[in-house]
Write a protein that holds these residues in place. Structure first.
Motif, PDB file in Angstrom:
ATOM      1  N   ALA A  82      31.529  18.805  89.550  1.00 15.62           N
ATOM      2  CA  ALA A  82      32.093  20.114  89.912  1.00 15.62           C
ATOM      3  C   ALA A  82      33.351  20.012  90.766  1.00 15.62           C
ATOM      4  O   ALA A  82      34.007  21.022  90.997  1.00 15.62           O
ATOM      5  CB  ALA A  82      31.043  20.942  90.647  1.00 15.62           C
ATOM      6  N   TRP A  86      32.595  21.946  95.301  1.00 10.46           N
ATOM      7  CA  TRP A  86      31.428  22.262  94.477  1.00 10.46           C
ATOM      8  C   TRP A  86      30.611  23.406  95.043  1.00 10.46           C
ATOM      9  O   TRP A  86      29.987  24.146  94.303  1.00 10.46           O
ATOM     10  CB  TRP A  86      30.562  21.020  94.278  1.00 10.46           C
ATOM     11  CG  TRP A  86      29.968  20.443  95.516  1.00 10.46           C
ATOM     12  CD1 TRP A  86      30.539  19.550  96.355  1.00 10.46           C
ATOM     13  CD2 TRP A  86      28.671  20.713  96.039  1.00 10.46           C
ATOM     14  NE1 TRP A  86      29.682  19.251  97.380  1.00 10.46           N
ATOM     15  CE2 TRP A  86      28.530  19.951  97.211  1.00 10.46           C
ATOM     16  CE3 TRP A  86      27.620  21.524  95.631  1.00 10.46           C
ATOM     17  CZ2 TRP A  86      27.377  19.976  97.978  1.00 10.46           C
ATOM     18  CZ3 TRP A  86      26.475  21.547  96.397  1.00 10.46           C
ATOM     19  CH2 TRP A  86      26.366  20.771  97.553  1.00 10.46           C
ATOM     20  N   VAL A  89      32.230  26.503  93.756  1.00 13.38           N
ATOM     21  CA  VAL A  89      31.969  26.625  92.316  1.00 13.38           C
ATOM     22  C   VAL A  89      30.549  27.140  92.080  1.00 13.38           C
ATOM     23  O   VAL A  89      30.311  27.931  91.172  1.00 13.38           O
ATOM     24  CB  VAL A  89      32.182  25.266  91.610  1.00 13.38           C
ATOM     25  CG1 VAL A  89      31.771  25.324  90.161  1.00 13.38           C
ATOM     26  CG2 VAL A  89      33.635  24.836  91.724  1.00 13.38           C
ATOM     27  N   ASP A  92      29.921  30.924  91.799  1.00 11.83           N
ATOM     28  CA  ASP A  92      30.231  31.571  90.524  1.00 11.83           C
ATOM     29  C   ASP A  92      29.219  31.101  89.484  1.00 11.83           C
ATOM     30  O   ASP A  92      29.284  29.978  88.991  1.00 11.83           O
ATOM     31  CB  ASP A  92      31.650  31.209  90.094  1.00 11.83           C
ATOM     32  CG  ASP A  92      32.060  31.880  88.799  1.00 11.83           C
ATOM     33  OD1 ASP A  92      31.347  32.798  88.349  1.00 11.83           O
ATOM     34  OD2 ASP A  92      33.094  31.468  88.240  1.00 11.83           O
ATOM     35  N   GLU A  94      28.599  31.785  86.315  1.00  7.50           N
ATOM     36  CA  GLU A  94      29.063  31.434  84.965  1.00  7.50           C
ATOM     37  C   GLU A  94      29.727  30.060  84.943  1.00  7.50           C
ATOM     38  O   GLU A  94      29.485  29.258  84.046  1.00  7.50           O
ATOM     39  CB  GLU A  94      30.025  32.501  84.443  1.00  7.50           C
ATOM     40  CG  GLU A  94      29.375  33.850  84.217  1.00  7.50           C
ATOM     41  CD  GLU A  94      28.230  33.778  83.224  1.00  7.50           C
ATOM     42  OE1 GLU A  94      28.367  33.092  82.201  1.00  7.50           O
ATOM     43  OE2 GLU A  94      27.183  34.416  83.486  1.00  7.50           O
ATOM     44  N   GLN A  95      30.569  29.802  85.916  1.00  5.78           N
ATOM     45  CA  GLN A  95      31.245  28.505  85.976  1.00  5.78           C
ATOM     46  C   GLN A  95      30.231  27.381  86.236  1.00  5.78           C
ATOM     47  O   GLN A  95      30.310  26.310  85.641  1.00  5.78           O
ATOM     48  CB  GLN A  95      32.311  28.520  87.073  1.00  5.78           C
ATOM     49  CG  GLN A  95      33.188  27.300  87.080  1.00  5.78           C
ATOM     50  CD  GLN A  95      34.277  27.395  88.145  1.00  5.78           C
ATOM     51  OE1 GLN A  95      34.332  28.340  88.918  1.00  5.78           O
ATOM     52  NE2 GLN A  95      35.143  26.407  88.169  1.00  5.78           N
ATOM     53  N   TRP A  96      29.273  27.632  87.097  1.00  7.05           N
ATOM     54  CA  TRP A  96      28.232  26.639  87.413  1.00  7.05           C
ATOM     55  C   TRP A  96      27.374  26.349  86.181  1.00  7.05           C
ATOM     56  O   TRP A  96      27.055  25.204  85.892  1.00  7.05           O
ATOM     57  CB  TRP A  96      27.379  27.164  88.558  1.00  7.05           C
ATOM     58  CG  TRP A  96      26.442  26.164  89.132  1.00  7.05           C
ATOM     59  CD1 TRP A  96      25.101  26.106  88.942  1.00  7.05           C
ATOM     60  CD2 TRP A  96      26.759  25.075  89.997  1.00  7.05           C
ATOM     61  NE1 TRP A  96      24.569  25.060  89.635  1.00  7.05           N
ATOM     62  CE2 TRP A  96      25.554  24.406  90.297  1.00  7.05           C
ATOM     63  CE3 TRP A  96      27.947  24.602  90.547  1.00  7.05           C
ATOM     64  CZ2 TRP A  96      25.505  23.289  91.116  1.00  7.05           C
ATOM     65  CZ3 TRP A  96      27.897  23.493  91.374  1.00  7.05           C
ATOM     66  CH2 TRP A  96      26.691  22.845  91.644  1.00  7.05           C
ATOM     67  N   GLY A  98      28.311  26.598  83.118  1.00  4.45           N
ATOM     68  CA  GLY A  98      29.142  25.860  82.179  1.00  4.45           C
ATOM     69  C   GLY A  98      29.197  24.365  82.463  1.00  4.45           C
ATOM     70  O   GLY A  98      29.366  23.554  81.549  1.00  4.45           O
ATOM     71  N   LEU A  99      29.046  23.986  83.704  1.00  5.90           N
ATOM     72  CA  LEU A  99      29.099  22.570  84.096  1.00  5.90           C
ATOM     73  C   LEU A  99      27.737  21.879  84.006  1.00  5.90           C
ATOM     74  O   LEU A  99      27.650  20.662  84.159  1.00  5.90           O
ATOM     75  CB  LEU A  99      29.637  22.441  85.519  1.00  5.90           C
ATOM     76  CG  LEU A  99      31.094  22.826  85.711  1.00  5.90           C
ATOM     77  CD1 LEU A  99      31.431  22.862  87.197  1.00  5.90           C
ATOM     78  CD2 LEU A  99      32.006  21.870  84.985  1.00  5.90           C
TER      79      LEU A  99
END
Length: 113
Positions: A82, A86, A89, A92, A94-96, A98-99
């Motif tokens: 991340a 991190w 991140v 959020d 959605e971003q988390w 995605g990773l």
């Protein structure tokens, strides 16, 4: 166990990745990493000051380190996927999310390289 599911012996010289593709079983290490990633995001998004959140953010400033390579911390693994920020991140969702796959699959990528 997967070999016995397909009645394959070691003498048949089948590659583990082919067997895994045929059975469709998820690797346990990947599943553990996925659950670890999800729990970390859940914990950091929590508005309450839980002990788990406090311990994660705690950084000991006194005492001596042992000789040799520094021990890996949970935070070090999260930073690889991340980035340095991190914690930001993780706020959020959605971003988390995605990773998550990249974090769970990183161990498999290291073993094949």
């Amino acid at each position: 166990m997967e070999r016995s599911m397909l009645s394959i012996r070691k003498l048949d010289k089948q590659i583990n990745s082919d067997i895994r593709a045929r059975t469709g079983v998820t690797d346990i290490l990947t599943k553990i990493d996925q659950m670890k990633w999800r729990w970390t995001g859940h914990m950091l998004r929590s508005p309450h000051e839980k002990w788990s959140k406090i311990v994660t953010e705690w950084y000991p400033r006194d005492g001596k380190r042992r000789r040799g390579r520094p021990r890996k911390r949970w935070e070090d693994e999260l930073k690889l996927t991340a980035g340095y920020n991190w914690r930001r991140v993780a706020k959020d969702r959605e971003q988390w999310k995605g990773l998550e796959e990249a974090f769970a699959k990183r161990r498999l990528a290291n073993n094949t390289a």
